[in-house]
Design an enzyme around this catalytic site. Structure first.
Site, PDB file in Angstrom:
ATOM      1  N   LYS A 201       0.956  -1.057  -0.202  1.00 56.52           N
ATOM      2  CA  LYS A 201      -0.019  -0.082   0.034  1.00 56.52           C
ATOM      3  C   LYS A 201       0.975   1.215   0.042  1.00 56.52           C
ATOM      4  O   LYS A 201       1.705   1.297   0.755  1.00 56.52           O
ATOM      5  CB  LYS A 201      -0.753   0.002   1.280  1.00 56.52           C
ATOM      6  CG  LYS A 201      -1.391   1.191   1.691  1.00 56.52           C
ATOM      7  CD  LYS A 201      -2.392   1.224   2.951  1.00 56.52           C
ATOM      8  CE  LYS A 201      -2.667   2.560   3.358  1.00 56.52           C
ATOM      9  NZ  LYS A 201      -3.805   2.322   4.640  1.00 56.52           N
ATOM     10  N   LYS A 203       1.252   5.161   0.711  1.00 54.78           N
ATOM     11  CA  LYS A 203       0.587   6.262   1.247  1.00 54.78           C
ATOM     12  C   LYS A 203       0.524   7.475   0.300  1.00 54.78           C
ATOM     13  O   LYS A 203       1.672   8.027  -0.016  1.00 54.78           O
ATOM     14  CB  LYS A 203       1.110   6.729   2.585  1.00 54.78           C
ATOM     15  CG  LYS A 203       0.791   7.965   3.183  1.00 54.78           C
ATOM     16  CD  LYS A 203      -0.940   7.925   3.465  1.00 54.78           C
ATOM     17  CE  LYS A 203      -1.536   6.801   4.107  1.00 54.78           C
ATOM     18  NZ  LYS A 203      -2.766   7.066   4.575  1.00 54.78           N
ATOM     19  N   ASP A 231      -3.411   5.239  -1.205  1.00 48.90           N
ATOM     20  CA  ASP A 231      -4.314   5.751  -0.257  1.00 48.90           C
ATOM     21  C   ASP A 231      -4.158   7.276  -0.203  1.00 48.90           C
ATOM     22  O   ASP A 231      -3.286   7.701   0.666  1.00 48.90           O
ATOM     23  CB  ASP A 231      -4.258   5.145   1.257  1.00 48.90           C
ATOM     24  CG  ASP A 231      -5.009   5.789   2.426  1.00 48.90           C
ATOM     25  OD1 ASP A 231      -6.010   6.477   1.846  1.00 48.90           O
ATOM     26  OD2 ASP A 231      -4.723   5.545   3.283  1.00 48.90           O
ATOM     27  N   ASN A 233      -6.115   9.516   1.060  1.00 52.12           N
ATOM     28  CA  ASN A 233      -6.909   9.786   2.411  1.00 52.12           C
ATOM     29  C   ASN A 233      -8.158  10.850   1.939  1.00 52.12           C
ATOM     30  O   ASN A 233      -8.422  11.883   2.565  1.00 52.12           O
ATOM     31  CB  ASN A 233      -5.812  10.322   3.395  1.00 52.12           C
ATOM     32  CG  ASN A 233      -5.199   9.548   4.181  1.00 52.12           C
ATOM     33  OD1 ASN A 233      -4.227   9.142   4.238  1.00 52.12           O
ATOM     34  ND2 ASN A 233      -6.226   8.796   5.234  1.00 52.12           N
ATOM     35  N   GLU A 256      -7.936   3.076  -1.651  1.00 49.96           N
ATOM     36  CA  GLU A 256      -8.374   3.437  -0.494  1.00 49.96           C
ATOM     37  C   GLU A 256      -8.677   4.955  -0.239  1.00 49.96           C
ATOM     38  O   GLU A 256      -7.716   5.646  -0.749  1.00 49.96           O
ATOM     39  CB  GLU A 256      -7.276   2.995   0.680  1.00 49.96           C
ATOM     40  CG  GLU A 256      -7.619   3.448   1.989  1.00 49.96           C
ATOM     41  CD  GLU A 256      -6.626   2.597   2.995  1.00 49.96           C
ATOM     42  OE1 GLU A 256      -6.131   1.693   2.687  1.00 49.96           O
ATOM     43  OE2 GLU A 256      -6.454   3.391   3.968  1.00 49.96           O
ATOM     44  N   ASN A 285     -10.649   4.088   5.833  1.00 45.91           N
ATOM     45  CA  ASN A 285     -10.782   4.305   7.135  1.00 45.91           C
ATOM     46  C   ASN A 285     -11.077   5.293   7.582  1.00 45.91           C
ATOM     47  O   ASN A 285     -10.923   5.877   8.847  1.00 45.91           O
ATOM     48  CB  ASN A 285      -9.368   3.796   7.864  1.00 45.91           C
ATOM     49  CG  ASN A 285      -8.235   5.076   7.238  1.00 45.91           C
ATOM     50  OD1 ASN A 285      -7.979   4.769   6.012  1.00 45.91           O
ATOM     51  ND2 ASN A 285      -8.083   6.039   8.102  1.00 45.91           N
ATOM     52  N   ASP A 309     -10.015  -1.001  11.976  1.00 48.11           N
ATOM     53  CA  ASP A 309      -8.990  -0.981  12.936  1.00 48.11           C
ATOM     54  C   ASP A 309      -9.781  -1.107  14.349  1.00 48.11           C
ATOM     55  O   ASP A 309     -10.665  -0.363  14.852  1.00 48.11           O
ATOM     56  CB  ASP A 309      -8.340   0.491  12.938  1.00 48.11           C
ATOM     57  CG  ASP A 309      -7.160   0.721  13.860  1.00 48.11           C
ATOM     58  OD1 ASP A 309      -7.099  -0.288  14.896  1.00 48.11           O
ATOM     59  OD2 ASP A 309      -6.462   1.556  13.635  1.00 48.11           O
ATOM     60  N   HIS A 335      -6.942  -1.089   9.505  1.00 43.73           N
ATOM     61  CA  HIS A 335      -6.055   0.039   9.309  1.00 43.73           C
ATOM     62  C   HIS A 335      -5.203   0.454  10.608  1.00 43.73           C
ATOM     63  O   HIS A 335      -5.250  -0.357  11.541  1.00 43.73           O
ATOM     64  CB  HIS A 335      -7.080   1.311   9.393  1.00 43.73           C
ATOM     65  CG  HIS A 335      -6.533   2.677   9.759  1.00 43.73           C
ATOM     66  ND1 HIS A 335      -6.511   2.957  11.315  1.00 43.73           N
ATOM     67  CD2 HIS A 335      -5.889   3.615   9.071  1.00 43.73           C
ATOM     68  CE1 HIS A 335      -5.815   4.140  11.395  1.00 43.73           C
ATOM     69  NE2 HIS A 335      -5.525   4.507  10.098  1.00 43.73           N
ATOM     70  N   ASN A 337      -1.960   2.896  12.397  1.00 41.39           N
ATOM     71  CA  ASN A 337      -1.095   4.207  12.732  1.00 41.39           C
ATOM     72  C   ASN A 337       0.477   3.595  13.410  1.00 41.39           C
ATOM     73  O   ASN A 337       0.258   2.378  13.700  1.00 41.39           O
ATOM     74  CB  ASN A 337      -1.765   5.060  13.692  1.00 41.39           C
ATOM     75  CG  ASN A 337      -2.683   5.887  13.094  1.00 41.39           C
ATOM     76  OD1 ASN A 337      -3.844   5.878  13.579  1.00 41.39           O
ATOM     77  ND2 ASN A 337      -2.406   6.729  11.931  1.00 41.39           N
TER      78      ASN A 337
HETATM   79  O1  GKR Z   1       0.634   7.319   9.437  1.00 42.15           O
HETATM   80  O2  GKR Z   1       0.519   9.149   8.445  1.00 42.15           O
HETATM   81  C1  GKR Z   1       0.283   8.056   8.638  1.00 42.15           C
HETATM   82  C2  GKR Z   1      -1.143   7.591   8.148  1.00 42.15           C
HETATM   83  O3  GKR Z   1      -1.752   8.537   7.047  1.00 42.15           O
HETATM   84  C3  GKR Z   1      -2.560   7.259   9.146  1.00 42.15           C
HETATM   85  O4  GKR Z   1      -2.498   8.591   9.945  1.00 42.15           O
HETATM   86  C4  GKR Z   1      -3.674   7.067   8.663  1.00 42.15           C
HETATM   87  O5  GKR Z   1      -4.514   7.051   9.753  1.00 42.15           O
HETATM   88  O6  GKR Z   1      -2.833   5.041   7.938  1.00 42.15           O
HETATM   89  C5  GKR Z   1      -3.678   5.667   7.904  1.00 42.15           C
HETATM   90  C6  GKR Z   1      -4.625   5.421   6.551  1.00 42.15           C
HETATM   91  O7  GKR Z   1      -4.819   4.517   6.282  1.00 42.15           O
HETATM   92  O8  GKR Z   1      -5.180   6.447   6.442  1.00 42.15           O
HETATM   93 MG    MG Z   2      -6.194   5.222   4.983  1.00 43.20          MG
END
Ligand code: GKR
Ligand code: MG
Length: 441
Positions: A201, A203, A231, A233, A256, A285, A309, A335, A337
């Site tokens: 995955k 980010k 993802d 977000n 995602e 999430n 989660d 999910h 952190n």
């Molecule tokens: O760890 O920066 C991070 C992620 O962006 C986290 O804050 C997210 O909650 O992993 C997470 C997600 O899947 O959105």
């Molecule tokens: Mg996410």
């Protein structure tokens, strides 16, 4: 046999080291914080729980803890229900707009739930997964490689850990900058070699969509057999997400939170439209984070994979989501952190009890491994954790490691996560905008 009762409850904030991981909320600071709850029973067994840290969670845990002393551990279900009922008003505002969930009560109750389940499992000589849902469903829990763009921490005044001399190839690389496709491919290669992951995955929500799409396409060419996702977000609008979908179709297994609320339309309506028009399965999430949101998401066909989660659904709650998924033709996922090994054990036990089809579970563990708070941290090999013959959560607290992590927490002096702080080290006066990737300013 005397009843198993709650004797002592310890609430211990701890901190660990991290890389300058980039996401829509900004950049991770050099350390992250978590809260441990350790409950001791009347024969001296210890049950443990780990959750994200914030001052409001610490405060509410203090209120919750005292009345629990002397309560029978076997009443854990009614104990948890009454805590949730009593304090649910604190979560009325929902998860917030950040990439991470900012609720209070559900996290606090989950820490107590984990510790009580661990104690119950230890007393009965069985793994926690046997106490959840309809018991153990699987032994092998698949996890995914969670790839991040990493900022150049040396260009900031923040003091990030440096591990370049580490004998493990992945650990010597993980604190270095990774700001383009080549660096992401290198990251993926190293974690695949170290942990045997078959799922990746990336980010997103960091660069303009084209750059992130290029990285995913390159991952699909380098690892043709892997399951991939991206993802951002929810920061893309629907038209951007649909354009991305045409480039990513056949290359990702799902996307995602590719988009979110837009003008007069709710996040679930926009996700439903994306899913229908793109034909790409969706995970979240962010928009199905409690029963009411999930019910709306299912009714609107907005979702294929709720990432339940356990830290913000509760452990039993996350397993209940899996039954709902099974009955509605969805897959279950979880999910994550930044976390220590106790959370890894909690998520593994929940996933072991999850019914139906599951997708590889998120974990930030690759960024933290080496900083254990238990004497026997779970191991990811071949991309999976084996439940085996665990008792309780299957981990035993390492008191001296916890003391050190608590000392680090006190030195850092910050309980709430704030990714804008380190981000301002990269871009002056940077401010969070839920609709703009963090490097686009
Ligand atoms: O760890 O920066 C991070 C992620 O962006 C986290 O804050 C997210 O909650 O992993 C997470 C997600 O899947 O959105
Ligand atoms: Mg996410």
């Amino acid at each position: 046999m005397p009843k198993q009762t709650i004797e002592e409850i310890e609430i211990i904030p701890v901190a660990g080291y991290d890389s300058m991981l980039l996401n829509l909320s900004g950049a991770h600071t050099p350390t992250f914080s978590r809260i441990l709850v350790i409950i001791t029973d009347n024969v001296g067994r210890e049950g443990i729980g780990e959750i994200p840290c914030s001052q409001s969670i610490l405060d509410i845990l203090d209120l919750m803890a005292n009345p629990l002393r002397g309560e029978p551990v076997e009443n854990y279900r009614s104990i948890l229900r009454s805590l949730l009922d009593r304090y649910k008003r604190h979560d009325a505002g929902g998860r917030g707009l950040q990439t991470f969930d900012q609720r209070t009560t559900i996290h606090a109750v989950t820490a107590i739930e984990a510790a009580l389940l661990d104690l119950r499992g230890k007393a009965l000589g069985m793994p926690v997964c046997e106490l959840l849902g309809r018991g153990k469903v699987r032994d092998s829990i698949p996890f995914l490689a969670y790839l991040f763009f990493v900022g150049d921490s040396q260009a900031t005044e923040f003091d990030y850990p440096q591990e370049v001399a580490h004998p493990n190839r992945w650990q010597s690389a993980r604190r270095s900058p990774a700001m383009d496709t080549n660096a992401i491919i290198e990251q993926a290669g190293l974690v695949a070699e170290t942990y045997g992951f078959k799922d990746f995955k990336l980010k997103g929500g960091v660069f303009a969509p084209d750059k992130e799409i290029e990285a995913v396409i390159s991952l699909s060419q380098t690892f043709p057999k892997a399951r991939l996702t991206l993802d951002p977000n929810g920061c893309w609008d629907l038209s951007t997400a649909l354009k991305a979908a045409t480039q990513l179709k056949g290359k990702v297994s799902y996307l995602e939170d590719p988009c979110g609320a837009e003008g007069r339309f709710s996040s679930r309506e926009i996700m439903a439209e994306f899913k229908q028009r793109s034909g790409i399965p969706t995970a979240t999430n962010m928009v199905a984070t409690d029963s009411r949101e999930l019910a709306h998401a299912i009714k609107q066909s907005a979702l294929d994979i709720p990432l339940a989660d356990p830290h913000f659904w509760g452990m039993e709650g996350a397993v209940q989501v899996s039954s709902l998924c099974d009955q509605n033709g969805l897959s279950w996922g979880a999910h994550s952190n930044n976390h220590f090994d106790i959370s890894l054990a909690m998520v593994s036990q929940v996933a072991a009890a999850a019914e139906g089809t599951i997708t590889a579970i998120d974990t930030h563990w690759i960024w933290q491994e080496g900083q254990h708070l238990t004497l026997n941290p779970p191991q990811i090999t071949d991309g999976a954790i084996q439940i085996g013959n665990t008792v309780g959560l299957g981990v035993e607290i390492d008191r001296s490691a916890v003391e050190q992590a608590h000392a680090l927490y006190k030195r850092v002096g910050q309980s709430d996560r704030d990714d804008s702080l380190a981000m301002q080290g990269l871009i002056k006066n940077w401010e969070f905008d839920p609709k703009r990737p963090c490097m686009v300013r």
